[in-house]
Design an enzyme around this catalytic site. Structure first.
Site, mmCIF file in Angstrom:
data_model
loop_
_atom_site.group_PDB
_atom_site.id
_atom_site.type_symbol
_atom_site.label_atom_id
_atom_site.label_comp_id
_atom_site.label_asym_id
_atom_site.label_seq_id
_atom_site.Cartn_x
_atom_site.Cartn_y
_atom_site.Cartn_z
ATOM 1 N N GLU A 93 8.315 34.888 37.602
ATOM 2 C CA GLU A 93 9.464 35.467 36.765
ATOM 3 C C GLU A 93 9.613 33.468 36.840
ATOM 4 O OE1 GLU A 93 13.259 37.566 36.966
ATOM 5 O OE2 GLU A 93 11.183 39.217 37.161
ATOM 6 N N GLY A 153 10.129 41.526 30.615
ATOM 7 C CA GLY A 153 7.967 41.090 31.004
ATOM 8 C C GLY A 153 7.394 42.293 30.476
ATOM 9 N N CYS A 158 9.646 43.479 36.387
ATOM 10 C CA CYS A 158 10.232 42.572 35.238
ATOM 11 C C CYS A 158 10.867 43.436 34.520
ATOM 12 C CB CYS A 158 9.514 41.691 34.798
ATOM 13 S SG CYS A 158 10.089 40.355 33.827
ATOM 14 N N CYS A 216 17.883 40.848 30.284
ATOM 15 C CA CYS A 216 17.123 40.673 31.338
ATOM 16 C C CYS A 216 17.315 42.225 31.199
ATOM 17 C CB CYS A 216 17.918 40.172 32.647
ATOM 18 S SG CYS A 216 17.272 40.852 34.461
ATOM 19 N N HIS A 269 8.146 35.185 27.007
ATOM 20 C CA HIS A 269 6.917 35.886 27.922
ATOM 21 C C HIS A 269 5.032 34.628 27.520
ATOM 22 C CE1 HIS A 269 9.455 38.446 30.595
ATOM 23 N NE2 HIS A 269 10.029 38.423 29.357
HETATM 24 O O1 ZDP Z 1 13.639 34.959 31.449
HETATM 25 C C1 ZDP Z 1 13.945 35.000 33.712
HETATM 26 O O2 ZDP Z 1 14.517 33.697 32.737
HETATM 27 C C2 ZDP Z 1 13.529 36.348 33.375
HETATM 28 N N1 ZDP Z 1 13.782 35.623 34.857
HETATM 29 C C3 ZDP Z 1 15.072 36.510 33.488
HETATM 30 C C4 ZDP Z 1 15.072 38.074 33.811
HETATM 31 C C5 ZDP Z 1 14.315 39.259 33.818
HETATM 32 C C6 ZDP Z 1 13.512 40.082 34.090
HETATM 33 N N2 ZDP Z 1 13.047 40.273 35.707
HETATM 34 C C7 ZDP Z 1 13.332 41.685 33.737
HETATM 35 O O3 ZDP Z 1 14.014 42.380 33.920
HETATM 36 O O4 ZDP Z 1 13.365 41.501 32.860
HETATM 37 C C8 ZDP Z 1 15.335 40.510 35.236
#
Ligand code: ZDP
Length: 283
Positions: free
Chosen positions: A215, A227, A224, A75, A166
């Site tokens: 997400e 992301g 994200c 994350c 992603h």
């Molecule tokens: O890969 C996932 O299941 C994401 N929802 C994790 C969280 C990613 C996040 N938004 C980021 O900043 O990389 C926290």
């Protein structure tokens, strides 16, 4: 009795941080974490993050639950928040300290930048189909601008893993995307065995991308980090941007660079403390 926590956000992507440095097992299970994330019956957050003791060559371990209780590998916004949280716990005076954090996506290195910015060495992106994972190409191939049919429309998608999956698609108008309807269809598409995060990117210029995200496990969020990194990599692979760019998310901007030297992706952005609290043990 209760559970102490600190609330942080990275560009409005918000997390409940828990000091779990005394034990390798998180003090909450996924169901309790889910309840804590509820914005009506709990504290409210996109995820719960635990600071755990180190494993191997690291300073600490990070584990995170999404608001639906699933556990992602990494994350990006969350690890910036974790770095600030640890600096507070450790009483770190060094405003450029670098932590080595063990995650399910390997060792990730956030470095404090003054008062509220953090630069994270996010490691290298993974591009092969089996690394994402996706069935859109054979195992050892990359998925760059390939057609995918979702919600009765054909999209050109590029797939990148930053430890977590992603799927990136370039659009003329990011604000025009009906995220609420289309997002879940990408997330649960059979081409993504571990589901996927999905980014819709509008290329404003060579060094400025505008992004909206759906997400995995959390739905629409204001930002994200993984992301934004994956999207910059996808833009470079499609020759749509420079290797360094600003990525604008609904909650603010991140600076992302995919280094030619070491192939690692560097992300810089804010991590902001909101408040400390104690939650009743009834959850
Ligand atoms: O890969 C996932 O299941 C994401 N929802 C994790 C969280 C990613 C996040 N938004 C980021 O900043 O990389 C926290």
């Amino acid at each position: 009795m209760g559970i102490k926590f600190t609330k942080y956000h990275g560009l409005g992507n918000d997390f409940i941080l828990i000091d779990n440095r005394h034990d390798h097992t998180p003090c909450l299970n996924s169901e309790q974490a889910m309840k804590l994330c509820d914005r009506h019956f709990g504290v409210g957050a996109d995820g719960v993050i635990f600071a755990l003791p180190p494993q191997g060559e690291s300073d600490y371990t990070m584990r995170i639950y999404n608001s639906d209780g699933s556990e992602p590998e990494m994350c990006g916004n969350g690890i910036r928040c974790l770095a600030r949280f640890l600096a507070d716990l450790d009483g770190k005076q060094d405003t450029h300290h670098t932590y080595q954090i063990h995650t399910l996506a390997g060792i990730i290195r956030p470095q404090l930048q003054g008062k509220d910015q953090v630069t994270v060495n996010m490691g290298q992106p993974y591009l092969l189909a089996h690394e994402i994972p996706t069935t859109l190409a054979s195992s050892e191939e990359k998925v760059i601008s390939q057609p995918l049919s979702v919600a009765d429309q054909s999209w050109q998608v590029t797939c990148v893993s930053m430890g977590n999956p992603h799927c990136i698609t370039f659009v003329d108008n990011a604000d025009g995307i009906d995220l609420e309807t289309i997002g879940p269809e990408f997330e649960h598409h059979s081409a993504f065995p571990k589901r996927t995060n999905t980014e819709f990117i509008e290329v404003v210029s060579q060094d400025y991308l505008k992004m909206r995200v759906w997400e995995r496990g959390a739905g629409i969020t204001l930002a994200c980090g993984t992301g934004a990194c994956a999207s910059l990599v996808a833009a470079v692979l499609n020759q749509l941007s420079d290797r360094a760019a600003t990525v604008e998310l609904p909650g603010g901007c991140l600076h992302i660079e995919w280094s030619l030297q070491d192939n690692h992706v560097y992300m810089t952005g804010a991590a902001t403390k909101v408040f400390d609290g104690t939650v009743a043990a009834i959850l």
